[in-house]
Design a protein around this motif. Structure first.
Motif, PDB file in Angstrom:
ATOM      1  N   ILE A   1      74.424  86.313  40.483  1.00 38.06           N
ATOM      2  CA  ILE A   1      74.641  85.066  39.743  1.00 38.06           C
ATOM      3  C   ILE A   1      73.331  84.309  39.602  1.00 38.06           C
ATOM      4  O   ILE A   1      72.974  83.821  38.525  1.00 38.06           O
ATOM      5  CB  ILE A   1      75.710  84.213  40.459  1.00 38.06           C
ATOM      6  CG1 ILE A   1      77.068  84.899  40.335  1.00 38.06           C
ATOM      7  CG2 ILE A   1      75.754  82.805  39.872  1.00 38.06           C
ATOM      8  CD1 ILE A   1      78.169  84.232  41.110  1.00 38.06           C
TER       9      ILE A   1
ATOM     10  N   GLN B   1      70.496  85.547  39.544  1.00 43.18           N
ATOM     11  CA  GLN B   1      69.624  86.302  38.653  1.00 43.18           C
ATOM     12  C   GLN B   1      69.979  86.086  37.194  1.00 43.18           C
ATOM     13  O   GLN B   1      69.104  85.929  36.354  1.00 43.18           O
ATOM     14  CB  GLN B   1      69.752  87.779  39.050  1.00 43.18           C
ATOM     15  CG  GLN B   1      69.718  88.772  37.922  1.00 43.18           C
ATOM     16  CD  GLN B   1      68.296  89.207  37.685  1.00 43.18           C
ATOM     17  OE1 GLN B   1      67.357  88.623  38.199  1.00 43.18           O
ATOM     18  NE2 GLN B   1      68.132  90.229  36.889  1.00 43.18           N
ATOM     19  N   VAL B   2      71.277  86.130  36.869  1.00 46.19           N
ATOM     20  CA  VAL B   2      71.628  86.118  35.449  1.00 46.19           C
ATOM     21  C   VAL B   2      71.735  84.717  34.863  1.00 46.19           C
ATOM     22  O   VAL B   2      71.817  84.563  33.653  1.00 46.19           O
ATOM     23  CB  VAL B   2      72.946  86.870  35.168  1.00 46.19           C
ATOM     24  CG1 VAL B   2      72.815  88.322  35.579  1.00 46.19           C
ATOM     25  CG2 VAL B   2      74.110  86.219  35.867  1.00 46.19           C
ATOM     26  N   THR B   3      71.760  83.709  35.722  1.00 45.77           N
ATOM     27  CA  THR B   3      71.848  82.359  35.179  1.00 45.77           C
ATOM     28  C   THR B   3      70.551  82.034  34.451  1.00 45.77           C
ATOM     29  O   THR B   3      69.487  82.081  35.044  1.00 45.77           O
ATOM     30  CB  THR B   3      72.060  81.355  36.316  1.00 45.77           C
ATOM     31  OG1 THR B   3      73.208  81.758  37.049  1.00 45.77           O
ATOM     32  CG2 THR B   3      72.278  79.974  35.755  1.00 45.77           C
ATOM     33  N   PRO B   4      70.632  81.734  33.166  1.00 43.30           N
ATOM     34  CA  PRO B   4      69.385  81.503  32.422  1.00 43.30           C
ATOM     35  C   PRO B   4      68.656  80.273  32.959  1.00 43.30           C
ATOM     36  O   PRO B   4      69.236  79.192  33.069  1.00 43.30           O
ATOM     37  CB  PRO B   4      69.861  81.248  30.989  1.00 43.30           C
ATOM     38  CG  PRO B   4      71.298  81.591  30.961  1.00 43.30           C
ATOM     39  CD  PRO B   4      71.817  81.562  32.351  1.00 43.30           C
TER      40      PRO B   4
ATOM     41  N   VAL C   1      66.370  78.460  31.699  1.00 40.08           N
ATOM     42  CA  VAL C   1      66.244  77.328  30.782  1.00 40.08           C
ATOM     43  C   VAL C   1      67.460  76.413  30.861  1.00 40.08           C
ATOM     44  O   VAL C   1      67.359  75.217  30.634  1.00 40.08           O
ATOM     45  CB  VAL C   1      66.077  77.798  29.327  1.00 40.08           C
ATOM     46  CG1 VAL C   1      64.636  78.113  29.060  1.00 40.08           C
ATOM     47  CG2 VAL C   1      66.955  78.989  29.034  1.00 40.08           C
ATOM     48  N   ALA C   2      68.607  77.015  31.179  1.00 40.18           N
ATOM     49  CA  ALA C   2      69.813  76.203  31.195  1.00 40.18           C
ATOM     50  C   ALA C   2      69.915  75.349  32.449  1.00 40.18           C
ATOM     51  O   ALA C   2      70.424  74.231  32.410  1.00 40.18           O
ATOM     52  CB  ALA C   2      71.048  77.097  31.078  1.00 40.18           C
ATOM     53  N   ILE C   3      69.446  75.889  33.568  1.00 45.15           N
ATOM     54  CA  ILE C   3      69.601  75.099  34.781  1.00 45.15           C
ATOM     55  C   ILE C   3      68.330  74.350  35.142  1.00 45.15           C
ATOM     56  O   ILE C   3      68.305  73.568  36.097  1.00 45.15           O
ATOM     57  CB  ILE C   3      70.075  75.944  35.970  1.00 45.15           C
ATOM     58  CG1 ILE C   3      69.191  77.184  36.136  1.00 45.15           C
ATOM     59  CG2 ILE C   3      71.523  76.369  35.797  1.00 45.15           C
ATOM     60  CD1 ILE C   3      69.438  77.863  37.456  1.00 45.15           C
TER      61      ILE C   3
ATOM     62  N   PRO D   1      67.011  71.730  33.847  1.00 45.95           N
ATOM     63  CA  PRO D   1      67.191  70.278  33.966  1.00 45.95           C
ATOM     64  C   PRO D   1      67.793  69.879  35.314  1.00 45.95           C
ATOM     65  O   PRO D   1      67.343  68.930  35.959  1.00 45.95           O
ATOM     66  CB  PRO D   1      68.155  69.953  32.825  1.00 45.95           C
ATOM     67  CG  PRO D   1      67.970  71.044  31.839  1.00 45.95           C
ATOM     68  CD  PRO D   1      67.648  72.266  32.631  1.00 45.95           C
ATOM     69  N   LEU D   2      68.787  70.648  35.754  1.00 44.48           N
ATOM     70  CA  LEU D   2      69.388  70.374  37.061  1.00 44.48           C
ATOM     71  C   LEU D   2      68.335  70.454  38.156  1.00 44.48           C
ATOM     72  O   LEU D   2      68.256  69.584  39.041  1.00 44.48           O
ATOM     73  CB  LEU D   2      70.460  71.409  37.361  1.00 44.48           C
ATOM     74  CG  LEU D   2      71.891  71.043  37.011  1.00 44.48           C
ATOM     75  CD1 LEU D   2      72.829  72.105  37.542  1.00 44.48           C
ATOM     76  CD2 LEU D   2      72.231  69.702  37.656  1.00 44.48           C
TER      77      LEU D   2
ATOM     78  N   LEU E   1      65.184  70.152  37.787  1.00 44.45           N
ATOM     79  CA  LEU E   1      64.253  69.034  37.617  1.00 44.45           C
ATOM     80  C   LEU E   1      64.789  67.762  38.271  1.00 44.45           C
ATOM     81  O   LEU E   1      64.044  66.977  38.842  1.00 44.45           O
ATOM     82  CB  LEU E   1      64.010  68.774  36.136  1.00 44.45           C
ATOM     83  CG  LEU E   1      62.840  69.511  35.518  1.00 44.45           C
ATOM     84  CD1 LEU E   1      62.748  69.197  34.048  1.00 44.45           C
ATOM     85  CD2 LEU E   1      61.544  69.121  36.222  1.00 44.45           C
ATOM     86  N   ILE E   2      66.098  67.573  38.143  1.00 42.33           N
ATOM     87  CA  ILE E   2      66.686  66.360  38.710  1.00 42.33           C
ATOM     88  C   ILE E   2      66.587  66.368  40.227  1.00 42.33           C
ATOM     89  O   ILE E   2      66.241  65.378  40.853  1.00 42.33           O
ATOM     90  CB  ILE E   2      68.160  66.224  38.286  1.00 42.33           C
ATOM     91  CG1 ILE E   2      68.245  65.966  36.787  1.00 42.33           C
ATOM     92  CG2 ILE E   2      68.842  65.092  39.054  1.00 42.33           C
ATOM     93  CD1 ILE E   2      69.654  65.964  36.252  1.00 42.33           C
ATOM     94  N   TYR E   3      66.883  67.531  40.823  1.00 43.75           N
ATOM     95  CA  TYR E   3      67.014  67.537  42.277  1.00 43.75           C
ATOM     96  C   TYR E   3      65.759  67.957  43.024  1.00 43.75           C
ATOM     97  O   TYR E   3      65.632  67.699  44.213  1.00 43.75           O
ATOM     98  CB  TYR E   3      68.197  68.411  42.689  1.00 43.75           C
ATOM     99  CG  TYR E   3      69.502  67.730  42.341  1.00 43.75           C
ATOM    100  CD1 TYR E   3      69.912  66.607  43.054  1.00 43.75           C
ATOM    101  CD2 TYR E   3      70.303  68.173  41.304  1.00 43.75           C
ATOM    102  CE1 TYR E   3      71.087  65.956  42.741  1.00 43.75           C
ATOM    103  CE2 TYR E   3      71.483  67.527  40.976  1.00 43.75           C
ATOM    104  CZ  TYR E   3      71.870  66.411  41.695  1.00 43.75           C
ATOM    105  OH  TYR E   3      73.025  65.756  41.392  1.00 43.75           O
TER     106      TYR E   3
ATOM    107  N   ALA F   1      60.249  75.628  30.711  1.00 42.78           N
ATOM    108  CA  ALA F   1      61.486  74.942  31.061  1.00 42.78           C
ATOM    109  C   ALA F   1      61.238  73.677  31.868  1.00 42.78           C
ATOM    110  O   ALA F   1      61.958  72.700  31.730  1.00 42.78           O
ATOM    111  CB  ALA F   1      62.399  75.879  31.834  1.00 42.78           C
ATOM    112  N   ALA F   2      60.237  73.712  32.696  1.00 41.68           N
ATOM    113  CA  ALA F   2      60.086  72.584  33.606  1.00 41.68           C
ATOM    114  C   ALA F   2      58.634  72.208  33.792  1.00 41.68           C
ATOM    115  O   ALA F   2      58.272  71.550  34.754  1.00 41.68           O
ATOM    116  CB  ALA F   2      60.693  72.938  34.969  1.00 41.68           C
TER     117      ALA F   2
END
Ligand SMILES: Nc1ncnc2c1ncn2[C@@H]1O[C@H](COP(=O)(O)OP(=O)(O)OP(=O)(O)O)[C@@H](O)[C@H]1O
Ligand SMILES: Nc1ncnc2c1ncn2[C@@H]1O[C@H](COP(=O)(O)OP(=O)(O)OP(=O)(O)O)[C@@H](O)[C@H]1O
Ligand SMILES: [Mg+2]
Ligand SMILES: [Mg+2]
Lengths: 310, 269, 278, 278, 269
Positions: free
Chosen positions: D115, D117-120, D122-124, D126-127, D129-131, D214-215
């Protein structure tokens, strides 16, 4: 009919309404054109397609066209639908940021790459207190901005403020860059010089028909255009469209300045030069750039379609 | 079942007891069936039997490698550790050399000492001495791939001997060696056994070797493997070059040969 | 102080076999369920707003509500993933076979594969878009560029790790290059290939996502990546997580399938999939 | 019809050894040079405009002219790449060791790694970055997520592929878990690890680029990815290619270094790096 | 150098000639030094020598596996192919079983036939017959890892025999087998040799085996490997159980043993 394709800069939305209007109500056909609108999107490469000759027109911007000239790419802006760039900066409402200059107080400003290399440079030159440390990349997810009250974020006048208000329940403070001194032409019709040289009449007809489309979209019956937009982009909602149109009108994005009396799409040498000089001043463009190659006013300011404005 | 001489007079305490051990592999092969065998402390037991009868399997089960399907292994006189093995030292010469290809000969022989925390330098002289025993003193720095088949096996033997074990399990250790080297190593092991009183369980295919080395010979039958004959081998002669020409030796060889023939014959027909 | 002890044989090693068969499915599901529970409780306790981290319930709701848009997107992404995995497998294995033909070839061409691998797809996507005959092809090229290298690397290592004795055997029997490849090198490198496959499976999914980001078409024919970006842009965070969830599920399913294939191919003979019996 | 023939021994196999040593460097350079030449000639012949595909000369010019901006960016990217490779190595190996401790653990946790590995990213991002406490940390987390899986997978396969006879040997000598790991499992899985390292090296570079997308950090502290996007946006295509060229060079250098490490570790004993002598 | 009897009367044509072959490995070990050996067609040559003296290396060089550092291999009477080997069939039993772990026993034995394009079904009866020769008819579907050490070696032997080769190179093929199986296989190979007139080069450590099987015995010396003694072995007796008790046999064994002792002795001291 001449086949013509037009690459936009984002997914179908009300900001592109006039073009869809001209497709939907047959204006293009009336001008002898069969127009295909190629949607843009995050990371879409429509500008590259224009350069490679795979689309005929592209929804460019003033800075992009000037960069083209700088790189020896014969891209020419032939009309500018938006007199004001809808680019905004937003801040949280309760942080004492009441003017554009106050944005310097934000700890963080989420901006895209383009913004960082252009108007942020301009802001640093023209306002006190902006510094590189404020920049964080904006990846089109506003959550980090919402989460951090001491931050600001870029946006599109017609999109982000609406979404943020809908989701977070509060309306962000919105500062239109164009109203604070940074005002490039935007939502242009950009063509390659080759097209202009070889098929000037096609260009003229496309520009004229598009302008008519825009008048009809803003002031006439735009239901068919909106249906087309929603077909291309099923996510689009009526609420969003209505909000966008309202904002376009409220801020005079399309109709203001030169467009008031010379018609939508109008570009003038004086205004073009003003922005160019700004860019030279902040070091984004070289002073010896032959910026006049980046646009032509030969197709616009002819009061086309002004009678449609009711 | 013939016994070449009466069992040894002095009483021995059992070191390890296999009780009705069966081993069925998941492939279905029944390698051992109800095999019982008691090895006494200080014995030199040779295990013979047709190829594939379960000798290696039995040895491994005794050493705690691979569980039996039924039956049990007892160490009546030893305190056993968490792995079910007696405290103290067991060494095993596997049928294949089983060397670590990334270690030199020296490193391979060092392994059991390293596992006890003895450093290279502390172990150096012991290792070199053991390598000399197997005639590999010049190859301490060679890698296993640079060795001939017999040389690899000798490294494995050196690794087993270097810990000075109390129980030595050897699975056809000398099969790949020339007769001269083999006889030398036979004598070396025998000397070790005499001098230190260790227990040896020794798998071999050579009747002569078993008769020369052991004081007890167990012949196994195949498919499923079990004990066919269990023969103490007592002689008053000391095991040396003369013993090889003695009548005791000749008779022992014959008895073992016959038992083996029986074990195989009863199997095949 | 002798202490008599025995090591009894384990009883009934083959009992309750049916239950055991299901464990490889039940256990991971349980763990994932536990994670979701933690997530749920965490969201409730911390009071983090849903536009930052939605609760699993909200995500489930979005999954249900937006199934109409998500399902076709999932299907599109699955197709691209499978196509790019297939391409990466064929390409990776073929290039690997080519590379190990001789030391010269490897020296000359290995750097090129590396260059292909490290060139950021987002940067060259426009170029690919210009020259590819269709967006679909461009997408596949992008995905291939992302996914092929691990398969290639593992395959090269596998092909080079063949037992020299077996190579000698094949030489001796006058095996042709082709026979040696087919009967010796390919089977012998299966354990490496399978690792490559497992990595490649996950990477193909990422590749499909990245390719869609970089060269994707918008609108009706778009996949999960696009839905994801769009949800993000619209701040529809529950749907973003629903899309992420679907991506993860797809990834896990691909992993399970590739692991199963690997088990099928290796369990009869290779250490990595064998129970130790002796 | 007998035909007498002989197979003579090759003459002087160790001659010209000095020249041979340099070949692994000279040949790839030659091939790359040839590619550049083809590129150059291709650009000239096809007359493709420089804003679509600049000639190598234009790129070289840009490299020279913009060295002032590109060099620090290269350095930033190099640092991030190294850091994320280090993280991926440590993380991948550690997780692999953890996973192979028991079949249960593997079943339970393998899906989680998939999981991750496959979670892109770019999508996470922001999350994250927040934490994450700082952008730098966020960057590293992103890069780690991209790069760790191949190393993990290879390491798991390697740790599981240990010769059962050697495992028996270690058991017999009462080796502790730790000793078995240190002296047996880790060395035995080196060939797999090295493959993972080679993949991971390239992927860490990609990871650094993706993470920056992404970040990323900006301005003075920004890396090649930023410069690349900037050039793309500003239509400075020669500089874009110059940045790509630097990325490729960095990738090839990393590949060369990891290959050399692999050779160092394996050439004394493993088939894959041994010359066949018999 | 003793010869147990005069060379065979009937003239033989040389099949393979090793001329001053040296082999130095890149590690520096000089495995063979100026070794010359001519093997005639139809001979059964046994190669003996201390462990590590270069027997396997010599066999491999003859088979074209691994080049010599200097010297040459000649096949005077054969048309040789691109790989420098004579046309026709060579089989090699390596010192290690060298089986493909992913193939069953059947598949492993099938390999050389498969490489000639003979399908599984066409080869089936041949393969099963050969497996029966080595006593593995029941294990055709087993994988190598499910076999004992001796069984693996027997698979390797079956693989070499199944092609009915003209030249058979065997590197200690029977070392891991029990004596009964070993004798049976000795007789099988001998029968094959008699019936088909093949040439055999046979490495063994067993003086008895070499004396029983071969009509010529070559004893090698170690480090570097070279020929120490080359002894034709002629007897009028047919090789069967009686031969083993004959004086010819006893004498041959003694001669070979002495040559071996000499070879090793001259080495070590
Ligand atoms: N891992 C395994 N899986 C299935 N069957 C096995 C396995 N190991 C051994 N066997 C079978 O168990 C039987 C006994 O094997 P074992 O290795 O103990 O024989 P052995 O007496 O040592 O023979 P050899 O003298 O040839 O070494 C054989 O029939 C073999 O096929
Ligand atoms: N790949 C290699 N690299 C370096 N040295 C080697 C290699 N293979 C063999 N040798 C060396 O060559 C010599 C001869 O080896 P070879 O295997 O031919 O011996 P052998 O006569 O077959 O011995 P054995 O009876 O033990 O099998 C040995 O000293 C060995 O160390
Ligand atoms: Mg055995
Ligand atoms: Mg040998």
């Amino acid at each position: 009919l001449d086949d013509v394709s037009y690459g936009t800069n984002w997914l179908a939305q009300a900001e592109h309404g006039g073009f869809y209007q001209a497709v939907a109500d047959g204006t293009y056909e009336k001008y002898g054109l069969k127009v295909t609108i190629v949607q843009g999107g995050p990371n879409a490469a429509n500008r590259a397609l224009l350069i490679a000759g795979k689309v005929d027109f592209y929804m460019g911007g003033q800075l992009g066209d000037m960069d083209g000239v700088k790189s020896g790419i014969p891209m020419v802006g032939v009309a500018s639908i938006f007199q004001k760039d809808p680019q905004v900066l937003m801040a949280h409402p309760d942080q004492g940021i009441d003017s554009f200059a106050d944005l310097a107080k934000a700890d963080t400003i989420f901006m895209g790459n383009e913004g960082y290399t252009t108007y942020f440079e301009w802001m640093k030159k023209n306002y006190e207190g902006f510094k590189d440390e404020q920049y964080k990349p904006y990846t089109f997810n506003p959550a980090p901005f919402i989460a951090d009250p001491k931050s600001a974020q870029q946006g599109y006048l017609t999109s982000e403020p609406y979404e943020i208000e809908k989701q977070a329940g509060w309306a962000p403070k919105v500062f239109l860059l164009a109203d604070n001194g940074y005002s490039p032409y935007s939502t242009e019709i950009t063509a390659m010089q080759k097209t202009i040289d070889e098929k000037p009449d096609v260009v003229q007809r496309f520009v004229d028909a598009s302008i008519e489309g825009w008048y009809n979209y803003l002031y006439g019956d735009n239901t068919k255009a909106n249906a087309l937009i929603k077909k291309d982009n099923p996510e689009m909602t009526d609420g969003q469209i209505a909000y966008t149109i309202a904002k376009l009108k409220e801020y005079g994005i399309v109709v203001s300045g030169d467009a008031e009396d010379k018609g939508i799409g109008c570009m003038t040498d004086a205004r073009y030069k003003t922005f160019f000089d700004e860019m030279v001043q902040i070091g984004v463009e070289p002073a010896d750039l032959d910026y006049k190659k980046a646009y032509t006013t030969q197709f616009v300011c002819k009061k086309v379609g002004m009678d449609l404005k009711k | 079942m013939a016994t070449p001489s009466s069992p040894s007079a002095r009483p021995r305490r059992p070191l390890v007891v296999m009780e009705n051990v069966s081993k069925q592999f998941s492939s279905g092969t029944l390698a051992l069936s109800d095999m019982s065998l008691t090895v006494n402390a200080g014995e030199f037991v040779s295990l013979l039997g047709p190829s594939g009868c379960g000798k290696s399997t039995a040895l491994r089960i005794i050493a705690g490698l691979g569980d039996a399907s039924s039956g049990a292994i007892d160490w009546p006189a030893s305190r056993i550790n968490a792995r079910g093995l007696p405290e103290g030292d067991i060494s095993f010469v596997f049928q294949e050399p089983t060397l670590m290809p990334w270690q030199t000969v020296f490193g391979n022989v060092h392994l059991p000492l390293k596992l006890r925390g003895i450093s290279k330098s502390a172990a150096r002289s012991d290792i070199l001495a053991t390598l000399a025993t197997v005639g590999l003193q010049d190859f301490a720095d060679a890698y296993p791939r640079e060795l001939s088949g017999g040389m690899k096996m000798r490294v494995s033997i050196a690794r087993a001997l270097v810990t000075k074990p109390k129980l030595l399990l050897m699975d056809e250790p000398f099969a790949a060696l020339d007769e001269i080297t083999r006889q030398k190593l036979n004598d070396d092991v025998l000397r070790l056994w005499h001098e230190t009183g260790i227990t040896v369980i020794f798998v071999t295919h050579s009747v002569y070797e078993s008769a020369y080395l052991s004081n007890r010979i167990v012949v196994m039958k195949a498919r499923p493997g079990r004990v066919h004959a269990d023969m103490p081998l007592v002689t008053s002669l000391s095991r040396d070059a003369h013993y090889r020409t003695s009548e005791d030796y000749r008779q022992a060889c014959e008895t073992v040969s016959n038992a083996l023939l029986e074990a195989i014959g009863s199997e095949e027909h | 102080m002798a202490d008599t002890s025995r090591r009894p044989a384990p009883q009934m090693p083959h009992a309750s076999n049916r239950g055991q068969k299901l464990l490889p499915i039940v256990i991971p599901m349980g763990v994932v369920a536990a994670l979701i529970l933690i997530w749920h409780v965490g969201v409730i306790i911390s009071g983090v707003p849903p536009y930052i981290l939605p609760s699993p319930l909200a995500v489930a709701g979005s999954l249900y509500k937006d199934w109409g848009t998500l399902a076709p997107a999932l299907w599109v992404t699955t197709k691209i993933t499978m196509a790019s995995l297939a391409l990466a497998l064929i390409g990776g294995v073929a290039i690997a076979i080519f590379l190990v033909q001789s030391r010269w070839i490897e020296m000359a061409f290995a750097p090129i594969t590396v260059i292909l691998q490290v060139t950021p797809v987002v940067a060259i996507a426009p170029l690919i878009l210009i020259y590819a005959p269709s967006t679909q092809v461009a997408l596949l090229i992008c995905a291939f560029l992302v996914a092929f290298f691990p398969i290639l690397s593992n395959m090269v290592q596998g092909l080079k790790s063949v037992d020299h004795n077996l190579l000698n055997l094949f030489d001796l029997y006058g095996a042709s290059r082709w026979q040696t490849l087919l009967y010796l090198k390919l089977p012998a490198s299966l354990p490496y290939f399978m690792t490559g496959l497992r990595i490649g499976g996950g990477l193909a999914l990422i590749a499909a996502v990245v390719a869609e980001f970089a060269a994707g078409s918008a609108g009706a024919g778009s996949g999960l990546a696009f839905r994801l970006l769009e949800s993000q842009y619209r701040l529809n965070i529950p749907r973003l997580f629903a899309a992420l969830f679907l991506l993860s599920c797809l990834g896990v399913v691909i992993f399970a399938i590739t692991s199963f294939i690997s088990w099928l191919a290796l369990h009869r003979w290779h250490e990595s999939s064998l129970k130790r019996e002796n």
